[in-house]
Design a protein around this motif. Structure first.
Motif, PDB file in Angstrom:
ATOM      1  N   ALA A 139     -35.103  72.005 129.714  1.00 49.93           N
ATOM      2  CA  ALA A 139     -33.663  72.708 129.648  1.00 49.93           C
ATOM      3  C   ALA A 139     -33.617  72.946 128.277  1.00 49.93           C
ATOM      4  N   SER A 140     -32.857  74.377 128.303  1.00 50.73           N
ATOM      5  CA  SER A 140     -32.753  74.836 126.704  1.00 50.73           C
ATOM      6  C   SER A 140     -31.642  74.248 126.245  1.00 50.73           C
ATOM      7  N   SER A 141     -31.353  74.453 124.954  1.00 47.67           N
ATOM      8  CA  SER A 141     -30.310  73.745 124.186  1.00 47.67           C
ATOM      9  C   SER A 141     -29.082  74.731 124.153  1.00 47.67           C
ATOM     10  N   LEU A 142     -29.095  75.698 125.056  1.00 44.82           N
ATOM     11  CA  LEU A 142     -27.840  76.674 125.187  1.00 44.82           C
ATOM     12  C   LEU A 142     -26.644  75.976 125.824  1.00 44.82           C
ATOM     13  N   PHE A 143     -27.153  75.048 126.905  1.00 43.23           N
ATOM     14  CA  PHE A 143     -25.852  74.365 127.813  1.00 43.23           C
ATOM     15  C   PHE A 143     -26.233  73.110 127.892  1.00 43.23           C
ATOM     16  N   ASP A 144     -25.187  72.122 128.131  1.00 45.80           N
ATOM     17  CA  ASP A 144     -25.485  70.465 128.632  1.00 45.80           C
ATOM     18  C   ASP A 144     -24.971  70.816 130.125  1.00 45.80           C
ATOM     19  N   LEU A 145     -26.072  70.506 130.929  1.00 47.47           N
ATOM     20  CA  LEU A 145     -25.922  70.676 132.207  1.00 47.47           C
ATOM     21  C   LEU A 145     -25.376  69.369 133.119  1.00 47.47           C
ATOM     22  N   ARG A 146     -24.533  69.518 134.016  1.00 42.65           N
ATOM     23  CA  ARG A 146     -24.139  68.451 134.822  1.00 42.65           C
ATOM     24  C   ARG A 146     -24.357  68.518 136.297  1.00 42.65           C
ATOM     25  N   ASN A 147     -24.294  67.242 136.805  1.00 45.19           N
ATOM     26  CA  ASN A 147     -24.567  67.157 138.236  1.00 45.19           C
ATOM     27  C   ASN A 147     -25.743  67.958 138.671  1.00 45.19           C
ATOM     28  N   VAL A 148     -26.940  67.819 137.865  1.00 45.39           N
ATOM     29  CA  VAL A 148     -28.007  68.564 138.437  1.00 45.39           C
ATOM     30  C   VAL A 148     -28.868  68.114 139.506  1.00 45.39           C
ATOM     31  N   MET A 149     -28.972  68.969 140.490  1.00 47.53           N
ATOM     32  CA  MET A 149     -29.692  68.746 141.750  1.00 47.53           C
ATOM     33  C   MET A 149     -30.914  69.746 141.919  1.00 47.53           C
ATOM     34  N   ILE A 150     -32.098  69.038 142.115  1.00 50.54           N
ATOM     35  CA  ILE A 150     -33.398  69.890 142.408  1.00 50.54           C
ATOM     36  C   ILE A 150     -33.852  69.517 143.669  1.00 50.54           C
ATOM     37  N   SER A 151     -33.746  70.361 144.718  1.00 53.19           N
ATOM     38  CA  SER A 151     -34.230  70.061 146.001  1.00 53.19           C
ATOM     39  C   SER A 151     -35.661  70.877 146.209  1.00 53.19           C
ATOM     40  N   VAL A 152     -36.534  69.624 146.411  1.00 54.23           N
ATOM     41  CA  VAL A 152     -37.885  70.150 146.778  1.00 54.23           C
ATOM     42  C   VAL A 152     -38.162  70.063 148.435  1.00 54.23           C
ATOM     43  N   PRO A 153     -38.279  71.101 148.993  1.00 52.51           N
ATOM     44  CA  PRO A 153     -39.063  70.856 150.375  1.00 52.51           C
ATOM     45  C   PRO A 153     -40.248  70.307 150.623  1.00 52.51           C
ATOM     46  N   LEU A 154     -40.219  69.780 151.593  1.00 50.61           N
ATOM     47  CA  LEU A 154     -41.455  68.751 151.801  1.00 50.61           C
ATOM     48  C   LEU A 154     -42.154  69.129 153.371  1.00 50.61           C
ATOM     49  N   PRO A 155     -43.334  68.820 153.607  1.00 50.63           N
ATOM     50  CA  PRO A 155     -43.789  68.924 155.113  1.00 50.63           C
ATOM     51  C   PRO A 155     -43.281  67.734 155.875  1.00 50.63           C
ATOM     52  N   ALA A 156     -43.249  68.100 157.102  1.00 53.29           N
ATOM     53  CA  ALA A 156     -42.582  66.827 158.020  1.00 53.29           C
ATOM     54  C   ALA A 156     -43.428  65.558 157.756  1.00 53.29           C
ATOM     55  N   LEU A 157     -42.452  64.576 157.444  1.00 51.94           N
ATOM     56  CA  LEU A 157     -43.270  63.164 157.181  1.00 51.94           C
ATOM     57  C   LEU A 157     -42.350  62.177 158.308  1.00 51.94           C
ATOM     58  N   ARG A 158     -43.394  61.255 158.527  1.00 51.02           N
ATOM     59  CA  ARG A 158     -42.738  60.031 159.103  1.00 51.02           C
ATOM     60  C   ARG A 158     -42.023  59.192 158.562  1.00 51.02           C
ATOM     61  N   GLU A 159     -42.587  59.045 157.144  1.00 47.49           N
ATOM     62  CA  GLU A 159     -41.884  57.931 155.999  1.00 47.49           C
ATOM     63  C   GLU A 159     -41.517  58.791 154.982  1.00 47.49           C
ATOM     64  N   PRO A 160     -40.395  58.162 154.235  1.00 46.85           N
ATOM     65  CA  PRO A 160     -40.029  58.815 152.842  1.00 46.85           C
ATOM     66  C   PRO A 160     -41.390  58.926 151.847  1.00 46.85           C
ATOM     67  N   PRO A 161     -41.293  59.774 150.934  1.00 43.53           N
ATOM     68  CA  PRO A 161     -42.461  60.097 149.983  1.00 43.53           C
ATOM     69  C   PRO A 161     -42.505  58.862 149.257  1.00 43.53           C
ATOM     70  N   SER A 162     -43.660  58.734 148.601  1.00 41.59           N
ATOM     71  CA  SER A 162     -43.817  57.455 147.547  1.00 41.59           C
ATOM     72  C   SER A 162     -43.424  58.044 146.148  1.00 41.59           C
ATOM     73  N   ILE A 163     -42.425  57.466 145.595  1.00 39.43           N
ATOM     74  CA  ILE A 163     -42.079  57.854 144.284  1.00 39.43           C
ATOM     75  C   ILE A 163     -42.681  57.058 143.241  1.00 39.43           C
ATOM     76  N   ARG A 164     -43.607  57.716 142.399  1.00 39.34           N
ATOM     77  CA  ARG A 164     -44.368  56.946 141.541  1.00 39.34           C
ATOM     78  C   ARG A 164     -43.623  56.848 140.185  1.00 39.34           C
ATOM     79  N   GLN A 165     -42.829  57.680 139.597  1.00 41.76           N
ATOM     80  CA  GLN A 165     -42.319  58.095 138.495  1.00 41.76           C
ATOM     81  C   GLN A 165     -41.014  58.922 138.540  1.00 41.76           C
ATOM     82  N   ILE A 166     -39.818  58.527 137.871  1.00 44.91           N
ATOM     83  CA  ILE A 166     -38.834  59.585 138.074  1.00 44.91           C
ATOM     84  C   ILE A 166     -37.777  59.511 136.711  1.00 44.91           C
ATOM     85  N   ASP A 167     -37.243  60.414 136.276  1.00 45.76           N
ATOM     86  CA  ASP A 167     -36.252  60.537 135.463  1.00 45.76           C
ATOM     87  C   ASP A 167     -35.022  60.703 136.022  1.00 45.76           C
ATOM     88  N   GLY A 168     -34.321  59.861 136.603  1.00 40.49           N
ATOM     89  CA  GLY A 168     -33.352  60.106 137.296  1.00 40.49           C
ATOM     90  C   GLY A 168     -32.978  59.324 138.598  1.00 40.49           C
TER      91      GLY A 168
END
Length: 529
Positions: free
Chosen positions: A415-444
């Motif tokens: 993120a640039s220093s121009l703005f403070d961003l609120r309620n950020v939502m990043i939506s990543v499409p995934l292939p069809a899965l039987r189970e949820p993805p395995s999250i190894r590391q996340i900030d948020g």
């Protein structure tokens, strides 16, 4: 260097603000400050005066004196540097350099003096650092407020859902009441209508042999019951009939006749009243409300680079009272050369070009008043397009890599220093899965939408403490193109145009009406393709 006190005085000797940095009695500091005006000579160009015990280092600021009282062993060059720094801070906190302006911001000035001088010694700080320290911005506090606001919004949403459920129950109850009232009209007309329904609906649904109502004999039985008591079988008809909620003229006349006889009738208008009551809770309460909103359309390339950057903004006006309609709006723009402004056709373009004032061409004509919708009356529009990637507030990098029977996906944001961003939502499409993805590391935080096969990465607030972040997850083998396009949503309380409403100018004279300004930057279409 030891600074005994820092003070602001008027030229006639009145002490407006004084802050002591060493232990001394009130009588002593009052005596030192009272002696200062008598020691200043007329027409002298010196910036200090010495006595047997102390040294006065001072600087005139319009009709005031900014004064440092130090001991004689203090370094005069350090004292002058401290005085110069304090002279830059005073205009930052006091809008007017007179007695009234200084007294109104006395505590702010004292806090600023404390950041510059500690126990009589100068701190190595700048004006920007002092302002930052005095503002006491806290990332944890912002997160707490955002969490609290999200809880409030969630509670409001649940209240609306419960209200809609109650409305639906009332509608269903109202349908049952209408069925009971219709039965009291006699069995002849109802027999024929119900028999027609049973024929048209067939044996699978409606009022056939398998339904709860039965045939004509059942209708005669509950039609003969007392009017005041509603039978349990008079419930809403099955959904297959597609019963309409609207009432025709004959039904309205019948309900009016029942009201005349003393019957209690529940009207269908209650849900609309409740919904309108909920809507009024979000309406502005200030006499004049101005809303500056910018919508951001950005398309980023997955391999880097900017494909599209477009900002469209609008300034809207809402006036509650008709007596406040004869006004003009004075604004300030940030001076961004890439922003192109365009006024409404009914606005005075020359007045805006010359004085940055938004007013109607006909000054005797008032602005529309009342609730003219959520957007209000549009006064000004602007647009900005750019090919400079540094103008993008948030960049997303996605790195999928296949290793054996797994695909490792690393996503990072900057993120640039121009703005403070609120309620950020990043939506990543995934292939069809039987189970949820395995999250190894996340900030948020993350959430998996299994129905649409989308992984949602949410960050409540992005400011100077977390301008960059990353997420890593693992899914079964998949093509890299299946993780695109990535959609992004966020909002900010500042805009590219930096447009501000300075004042409201009443055309009929008198005091200007109270106004509030809302500023928001939202994403309309923000993608990485």
């Amino acid at each position: 260097m030891v600074v005994l006190a820092a003070s602001i005085m008027s030229k006639n000797g009145k002490v407006l603000v004084s802050r002591q940095f060493v232990d001394m009695s009130r009588i002593r500091i009052e005596g030192l400050l009272a002696a200062f005006p008598k020691l200043i000579g007329i027409g002298k160009q010196h910036t200090y005066v010495e006595t047997e015990n102390v040294r006065y280092v001072y600087q005139p600021i319009e009709a005031l004196y900014l004064l440092l009282v130090t001991n004689k062993q203090s370094n005069i060059l350090d004292d002058l540097e401290t005085l110069r720094l304090l002279s830059k801070l005073v205009p930052e906190y006091s809008m007017s350099l007179d007695e009234e302006g200084i007294c109104q911001t006395a505590f702010e000035l004292i806090f600023a003096f404390d950041e510059v001088i500690s126990l009589g010694h100068k701190e190595n700080v700048t004006v920007a650092q002092v302002k930052q320290y005095c503002e006491m911005e806290s990332h944890e506090e912002k997160l707490h407020k955002l969490l609290l606001q999200n809880k409030i919004d969630e509670t409001k949403r649940r209240m609306k859902e419960e209200a809609s459920k109650i409305d639906q129950m009332k509608i269903e109850k109202n349908r049952g009441n209408k069925g009971g009232f219709m039965s009291s009209m006699g069995s002849g007309r109802i027999e024929s209508s119900f028999s027609d329904m049973s024929i048209s609906s067939g044996g699978g649904g409606g009022f056939g042999s398998g339904s709860g109502f039965g045939l004509t004999t059942d209708i005669d039985s509950f039609a003969s019951k007392p009017k005041g008591r509603q039978p349990s079988s008079a419930t809403a008809p099955p959904k297959g009939l597609g019963m309409k909620l609207g009432k025709n003229q004959r039904a309205n006349q019948f309900l009016e006749s029942l009201k005349a006889e003393g019957e209690m009738i529940v009207e269908d208008a209650q849900p609309s009243k409740l919904s309108s009551h909920i809507a009024t809770a979000h309406q502005p309460t200030d006499p004049v409300t101005l809303t500056a909103e910018e919508k951001l359309n950005v398309t980023l390339k997955r391999d880097g680079g900017l494909s599209n950057f477009d900002v469209q903004g609008q300034l809207s006006l809402q006036i509650l009272n008709p007596e406040d309609g004869l006004i003009q709006v004075q604004i300030e723009t940030g001076g961004n050369p890439g922003v192109i402004f365009k006024t409404h056709p009914n606005m005075n373009k020359e007045l805006f070009s010359n004085e940055n004032i938004l007013g109607l061409r006909d000054p005797t004509r008032p602005f529309p008043t009342g609730q003219t919708g959520e957007a209000g009356v549009g006064l000004l529009k602007w647009r900005m397009q750019s090919a400079d990637e540094s103008m993008v507030p948030l960049t997303i990098n996605c790195w999928p890599s296949v290793s054996g029977n797994e695909t490792f996906v690393s996503i990072e944001y900057e993120a640039s220093s121009l703005f403070d961003l609120r309620n950020v939502m990043i939506s990543v499409p995934l292939p069809a899965l039987r189970e949820p993805p395995s999250i190894r590391q996340i900030d948020g935080e993350w959430r998996y939408d299994s129905r649409n096969s989308i992984l949602e990465w949410s960050i409540l607030l992005i400011d100077n403490s977390n301008r960059s972040g990353a997420m890593e997850f693992v899914v079964p083998p998949a093509d890299s193109s299946s993780f695109f396009p990535i959609s992004v949503r966020f909002s900010a309380t500042s805009t590219y145009s930096e447009l501000k409403v300075v004042n409201i100018l009443p055309l009929k004279g008198g005091a200007p009406p109270k106004f509030s300004q809302r500023t928001q930057l939202v994403t309309e279409n923000y993608q990485v393709v």
